[in-house]
Design a protein around this motif. Sequence first.
Motif, PDB file in Angstrom:
ATOM      1  N   SER A  46       0.856  -1.184   0.000  1.00  0.00           N
ATOM      2  CA  SER A  46       0.000   0.000   0.000  1.00  0.00           C
ATOM      3  C   SER A  46       0.895   1.237   0.000  1.00  0.00           C
ATOM      4  O   SER A  46       1.835   1.333   0.781  1.00  0.00           O
ATOM      5  CB  SER A  46      -0.873  -0.004   1.259  1.00  0.00           C
ATOM      6  OG  SER A  46      -1.620   1.173   1.326  1.00  0.00           O
ATOM      7  N   GLY A  47       0.649   2.148  -0.902  1.00  0.00           N
ATOM      8  CA  GLY A  47       1.447   3.365  -0.976  1.00  0.00           C
ATOM      9  C   GLY A  47       2.579   3.320  -1.974  1.00  0.00           C
ATOM     10  O   GLY A  47       3.242   4.330  -2.189  1.00  0.00           O
ATOM     11  N   ASP A  48       2.833   2.164  -2.607  1.00  0.00           N
ATOM     12  CA  ASP A  48       3.909   2.082  -3.607  1.00  0.00           C
ATOM     13  C   ASP A  48       3.572   2.866  -4.874  1.00  0.00           C
ATOM     14  O   ASP A  48       4.470   3.287  -5.606  1.00  0.00           O
ATOM     15  CB  ASP A  48       4.205   0.630  -3.984  1.00  0.00           C
ATOM     16  CG  ASP A  48       5.066  -0.081  -2.950  1.00  0.00           C
ATOM     17  OD1 ASP A  48       5.494   0.564  -1.967  1.00  0.00           O
ATOM     18  OD2 ASP A  48       5.308  -1.289  -3.123  1.00  0.00           O
ATOM     19  N   ILE A  49       2.285   3.054  -5.139  1.00  0.00           N
ATOM     20  CA  ILE A  49       1.814   3.847  -6.277  1.00  0.00           C
ATOM     21  C   ILE A  49       0.874   4.898  -5.708  1.00  0.00           C
ATOM     22  O   ILE A  49      -0.103   4.558  -5.042  1.00  0.00           O
ATOM     23  CB  ILE A  49       1.066   2.964  -7.303  1.00  0.00           C
ATOM     24  CG1 ILE A  49       1.978   1.858  -7.819  1.00  0.00           C
ATOM     25  CG2 ILE A  49       0.522   3.821  -8.445  1.00  0.00           C
ATOM     26  CD1 ILE A  49       1.241   0.776  -8.584  1.00  0.00           C
ATOM     27  N   GLN A  50       1.174   6.161  -5.955  1.00  0.00           N
ATOM     28  CA  GLN A  50       0.321   7.219  -5.413  1.00  0.00           C
ATOM     29  C   GLN A  50      -0.002   8.245  -6.485  1.00  0.00           C
ATOM     30  O   GLN A  50       0.826   8.570  -7.332  1.00  0.00           O
ATOM     31  CB  GLN A  50       0.995   7.886  -4.219  1.00  0.00           C
ATOM     32  CG  GLN A  50       1.099   6.943  -3.036  1.00  0.00           C
ATOM     33  CD  GLN A  50       1.524   7.633  -1.767  1.00  0.00           C
ATOM     34  OE1 GLN A  50       1.444   8.848  -1.628  1.00  0.00           O
ATOM     35  NE2 GLN A  50       1.990   6.849  -0.807  1.00  0.00           N
ATOM     36  N   GLY A  51      -1.231   8.745  -6.424  1.00  0.00           N
ATOM     37  CA  GLY A  51      -1.658   9.811  -7.323  1.00  0.00           C
ATOM     38  C   GLY A  51      -2.048   9.345  -8.705  1.00  0.00           C
ATOM     39  O   GLY A  51      -2.244  10.171  -9.592  1.00  0.00           O
ATOM     40  N   ALA A  52      -2.179   8.035  -8.912  1.00  0.00           N
ATOM     41  CA  ALA A  52      -2.553   7.506 -10.231  1.00  0.00           C
ATOM     42  C   ALA A  52      -4.066   7.322 -10.276  1.00  0.00           C
ATOM     43  O   ALA A  52      -4.637   6.653  -9.422  1.00  0.00           O
ATOM     44  CB  ALA A  52      -1.857   6.176 -10.488  1.00  0.00           C
ATOM     45  N   ALA A  53      -4.697   7.921 -11.269  1.00  0.00           N
ATOM     46  CA  ALA A  53      -6.151   7.819 -11.434  1.00  0.00           C
ATOM     47  C   ALA A  53      -6.446   6.895 -12.613  1.00  0.00           C
ATOM     48  O   ALA A  53      -6.464   7.327 -13.772  1.00  0.00           O
ATOM     49  CB  ALA A  53      -6.755   9.195 -11.649  1.00  0.00           C
ATOM     50  N   LEU A  54      -6.628   5.613 -12.313  1.00  0.00           N
ATOM     51  CA  LEU A  54      -6.924   4.637 -13.366  1.00  0.00           C
ATOM     52  C   LEU A  54      -8.219   5.011 -14.075  1.00  0.00           C
ATOM     53  O   LEU A  54      -9.141   5.550 -13.475  1.00  0.00           O
ATOM     54  CB  LEU A  54      -7.032   3.232 -12.776  1.00  0.00           C
ATOM     55  CG  LEU A  54      -5.774   2.671 -12.112  1.00  0.00           C
ATOM     56  CD1 LEU A  54      -6.045   1.294 -11.543  1.00  0.00           C
ATOM     57  CD2 LEU A  54      -4.614   2.636 -13.079  1.00  0.00           C
ATOM     58  N   GLY A  55      -8.262   4.723 -15.381  1.00  0.00           N
ATOM     59  CA  GLY A  55      -9.452   5.013 -16.180  1.00  0.00           C
ATOM     60  C   GLY A  55      -9.544   6.445 -16.656  1.00  0.00           C
ATOM     61  O   GLY A  55     -10.544   6.837 -17.248  1.00  0.00           O
ATOM     62  N   THR A  56      -8.496   7.226 -16.388  1.00  0.00           N
ATOM     63  CA  THR A  56      -8.459   8.625 -16.828  1.00  0.00           C
ATOM     64  C   THR A  56      -7.191   8.862 -17.641  1.00  0.00           C
ATOM     65  O   THR A  56      -6.310   8.012 -17.710  1.00  0.00           O
ATOM     66  CB  THR A  56      -8.476   9.602 -15.638  1.00  0.00           C
ATOM     67  OG1 THR A  56      -7.217   9.523 -14.958  1.00  0.00           O
ATOM     68  CG2 THR A  56      -9.606   9.286 -14.664  1.00  0.00           C
ATOM     69  N   ASP A  57      -7.084  10.049 -18.203  1.00  0.00           N
ATOM     70  CA  ASP A  57      -5.883  10.435 -18.964  1.00  0.00           C
ATOM     71  C   ASP A  57      -4.831  10.988 -18.002  1.00  0.00           C
ATOM     72  O   ASP A  57      -4.357  12.107 -18.143  1.00  0.00           O
ATOM     73  CB  ASP A  57      -6.257  11.450 -20.039  1.00  0.00           C
ATOM     74  CG  ASP A  57      -5.099  11.756 -20.983  1.00  0.00           C
ATOM     75  OD1 ASP A  57      -4.052  11.102 -20.890  1.00  0.00           O
ATOM     76  OD2 ASP A  57      -5.256  12.669 -21.816  1.00  0.00           O
ATOM     77  N   ASP A  58      -4.473  10.189 -17.007  1.00  0.00           N
ATOM     78  CA  ASP A  58      -3.510  10.585 -15.980  1.00  0.00           C
ATOM     79  C   ASP A  58      -2.104  10.214 -16.448  1.00  0.00           C
ATOM     80  O   ASP A  58      -1.814   9.039 -16.665  1.00  0.00           O
ATOM     81  CB  ASP A  58      -3.829   9.885 -14.672  1.00  0.00           C
ATOM     82  CG  ASP A  58      -2.991  10.390 -13.520  1.00  0.00           C
ATOM     83  OD1 ASP A  58      -2.141  11.273 -13.736  1.00  0.00           O
ATOM     84  OD2 ASP A  58      -3.197   9.902 -12.395  1.00  0.00           O
ATOM     85  N   ARG A  59      -1.251  11.212 -16.562  1.00  0.00           N
ATOM     86  CA  ARG A  59       0.110  10.970 -17.057  1.00  0.00           C
ATOM     87  C   ARG A  59       1.175  11.373 -16.049  1.00  0.00           C
ATOM     88  O   ARG A  59       2.352  11.481 -16.381  1.00  0.00           O
ATOM     89  CB  ARG A  59       0.326  11.715 -18.374  1.00  0.00           C
ATOM     90  CG  ARG A  59      -0.678  11.294 -19.437  1.00  0.00           C
ATOM     91  CD  ARG A  59      -0.424  11.956 -20.738  1.00  0.00           C
ATOM     92  NE  ARG A  59      -1.595  11.884 -21.601  1.00  0.00           N
ATOM     93  CZ  ARG A  59      -1.591  12.189 -22.883  1.00  0.00           C
ATOM     94  NH1 ARG A  59      -0.481  12.589 -23.458  1.00  0.00           N
ATOM     95  NH2 ARG A  59      -2.694  12.108 -23.582  1.00  0.00           N
ATOM     96  N   SER A  60       0.766  11.594 -14.807  1.00  0.00           N
ATOM     97  CA  SER A  60       1.716  12.002 -13.776  1.00  0.00           C
ATOM     98  C   SER A  60       1.293  11.397 -12.438  1.00  0.00           C
ATOM     99  O   SER A  60       0.168  11.599 -11.991  1.00  0.00           O
ATOM    100  CB  SER A  60       1.758  13.531 -13.692  1.00  0.00           C
ATOM    101  OG  SER A  60       2.701  13.942 -12.744  1.00  0.00           O
ATOM    102  N   PHE A  61       2.201  10.660 -11.823  1.00  0.00           N
ATOM    103  CA  PHE A  61       1.936  10.004 -10.548  1.00  0.00           C
ATOM    104  C   PHE A  61       3.284   9.700  -9.911  1.00  0.00           C
ATOM    105  O   PHE A  61       4.333  10.017 -10.475  1.00  0.00           O
ATOM    106  CB  PHE A  61       1.103   8.724 -10.744  1.00  0.00           C
ATOM    107  CG  PHE A  61       1.533   7.909 -11.926  1.00  0.00           C
ATOM    108  CD1 PHE A  61       2.610   7.039 -11.846  1.00  0.00           C
ATOM    109  CD2 PHE A  61       0.884   8.038 -13.138  1.00  0.00           C
ATOM    110  CE1 PHE A  61       3.026   6.313 -12.946  1.00  0.00           C
ATOM    111  CE2 PHE A  61       1.277   7.309 -14.250  1.00  0.00           C
ATOM    112  CZ  PHE A  61       2.353   6.442 -14.145  1.00  0.00           C
ATOM    113  N   SER A  62       3.259   9.078  -8.742  1.00  0.00           N
ATOM    114  CA  SER A  62       4.509   8.760  -8.035  1.00  0.00           C
ATOM    115  C   SER A  62       4.626   7.266  -7.803  1.00  0.00           C
ATOM    116  O   SER A  62       3.637   6.591  -7.508  1.00  0.00           O
ATOM    117  CB  SER A  62       4.557   9.494  -6.694  1.00  0.00           C
ATOM    118  OG  SER A  62       4.615  10.889  -6.904  1.00  0.00           O
TER     119      SER A  62
END
Length: 105
Positions: A46-62
């Motif tokens: 939990s917390g290894d991937i943050q700020g990613a919005a699956l199903g959207t045009d999200d191109r920036s996360f941690s």
Amino acid sequence: TATPATIWPPSNKLVPVTITVTVKDDYDPQPEIKLESITSNEVLASGDIQGAALGTDDRSFSLMATRAGTSTSGRIYTITYSATDGTGNKSIATTTVTVPHDQGK
């Protein structure tokens, strides 16, 4: 493509990652882009991937700069996007971000 494509050192800190998506369609100049998934060859905590919005045009996360240390390939995050044009034709593409085991050749 992912920037950065390699995360070093494995400091157990989140690292911002930006994805560049290049899409070309003969009839639809702006196909719909969606982040489909982010997976890893190692078990994710939990917390290894943050700020990613699956199903959207999200191109920036941690992504977490960590790896198990037992695998010589290190941790490999696989990021998958889809592009769907106006007529419903869909393509899938992936890119990777690696947290290497070490910096040896």
